[in-house]
Design a protein around this motif. Sequence first.
Motif, PDB file in Angstrom:
ATOM      1  N   LEU A   1       2.712  25.964   7.107  1.00 35.64           N
ATOM      2  CA  LEU A   1       3.256  26.127   8.170  1.00 35.64           C
ATOM      3  C   LEU A   1       2.933  24.401   8.250  1.00 35.64           C
ATOM      4  CD1 LEU A   1       1.638  28.639  10.255  1.00 35.64           C
ATOM      5  CD2 LEU A   1       3.876  28.728   9.714  1.00 35.64           C
TER       6      LEU A   1
ATOM      7  N   TYR B   1       8.454  26.928   8.681  1.00 35.70           N
ATOM      8  CA  TYR B   1       7.753  27.816   7.765  1.00 35.70           C
ATOM      9  C   TYR B   1       8.454  27.479   6.750  1.00 35.70           C
ATOM     10  CZ  TYR B   1       7.000  32.657   4.901  1.00 35.70           C
ATOM     11  OH  TYR B   1       6.924  33.343   4.095  1.00 35.70           O
TER      12      TYR B   1
ATOM     13  N   THR C   1       9.486  28.428  13.971  1.00 33.44           N
ATOM     14  CA  THR C   1       8.602  29.728  13.467  1.00 33.44           C
ATOM     15  C   THR C   1       8.822  29.322  14.857  1.00 33.44           C
ATOM     16  OG1 THR C   1       7.506  27.718  14.643  1.00 33.44           O
ATOM     17  CG2 THR C   1       6.911  28.156  11.916  1.00 33.44           C
TER      18      THR C   1
ATOM     19  N   ALA D   1       2.696  26.102  15.457  1.00 31.36           N
ATOM     20  CA  ALA D   1       2.990  26.483  14.617  1.00 31.36           C
ATOM     21  C   ALA D   1       1.370  26.352  13.113  1.00 31.36           C
ATOM     22  CB  ALA D   1       3.548  26.843  13.630  1.00 31.36           C
TER      23      ALA D   1
ATOM     24  N   ILE E   1       3.788  35.115  12.651  1.00 29.21           N
ATOM     25  CA  ILE E   1       2.702  33.522  12.416  1.00 29.21           C
ATOM     26  C   ILE E   1       3.009  33.790  14.062  1.00 29.21           C
ATOM     27  CG2 ILE E   1       3.889  31.272  13.060  1.00 29.21           C
ATOM     28  CD1 ILE E   1       5.639  31.759  10.561  1.00 29.21           C
TER      29      ILE E   1
ATOM     30  N   CYS F   1      10.425  35.220  11.789  1.00 31.33           N
ATOM     31  CA  CYS F   1      10.803  34.085  12.819  1.00 31.33           C
ATOM     32  C   CYS F   1      11.457  34.721  12.669  1.00 31.33           C
ATOM     33  CB  CYS F   1      11.168  33.142  11.125  1.00 31.33           C
ATOM     34  SG  CYS F   1       9.899  32.067  10.769  1.00 31.33           S
TER      35      CYS F   1
END
Length: 312
Positions: free
Chosen positions: A53, A66, A82, A87, A98, A110
């Motif tokens: 991240l 990500y 994200t 994140a 996430i 995502c």
Amino acid sequence: MKELFFLSCAETSEGGGVYKYGLDENGKLKKIDYLSCSKPMYAVISKKRLHVLLRAPFTSSVNGGYLSCRLDFSDCTEIKNTLGKCACHLAVDKDVYIVNYLRGNIVKNCDLSVTHSGKGVNVKRQDMPHTHFVAFSPDKKYVLCCDLGIDTIFVYDRYLKEISSAEVPSGYGVRHLVFSNDGKFIYAVNELVPSVSVFAYADGKIEYLNTIMLDCENENSTAAAIRLDEDKLYVSVRGEDAVFVFNADGANLKLCAKTSCGGRSPRDIEIIDNYLICTNENSDNVTVIDKNNFKIIEELSIKNPLCVAVCR
């Protein structure tokens, strides 16, 4: 030699990125490789890939990013949004989950997002939901999420439908968790009031049992990471700059040791064989500590180290 990945949450111009090191049987570290990236926040290893991240990699958005790559840093994917700011934690198997701390949401691949609502009693730190941790249940059927802002652990199915939830004491700010070895209990570290809350767990259902306070000398201490190694539970506490060690026997926790982390603000910890690894964010160093006598074996200089990911 075990492979470790240290995340330096700094700009690339300041040495930020992911550092790959080898840890030998004597607790010594040797640098292997480096991945240049700006402000990596957290990483996990799954299916022989490193999943990372990033704090804010986009020029047109404040959202986190990500990416994943092989463990030799090849085959790096494009950075995905994200769907939230800051994140800070993820869990990965065939799907990627996430949490975005400053959006208060949990996100699958995502794409699918669930946002929490409410606030806590700590006006400065609990003004809104702050999702801080996500992990799978031992059987991988469920996804668990800690929300520091509303003092709650949520259990979701794989499609982010809520199955159950349980709260820690108001204002304690639940941050991270681990399962007991038999999967029947959850140990959750509370950041704002340094402590460990214990829960019973069975097939997606979570039930609060009790909370054990951490005896801190520094009134401004905040707890951070929690790890279980065999029958020992390790908890890092910033401000106190120490790691507390408990004997863990089901719902029963008993403090057996407390040791210095060898730096300031231990953001993350890991246990590898006979060694305790501490990433000390505010002193820009990583320490390798013998878990049997708590002597520092090795010290490494890294800018703002936030996370250590281990290739087991």
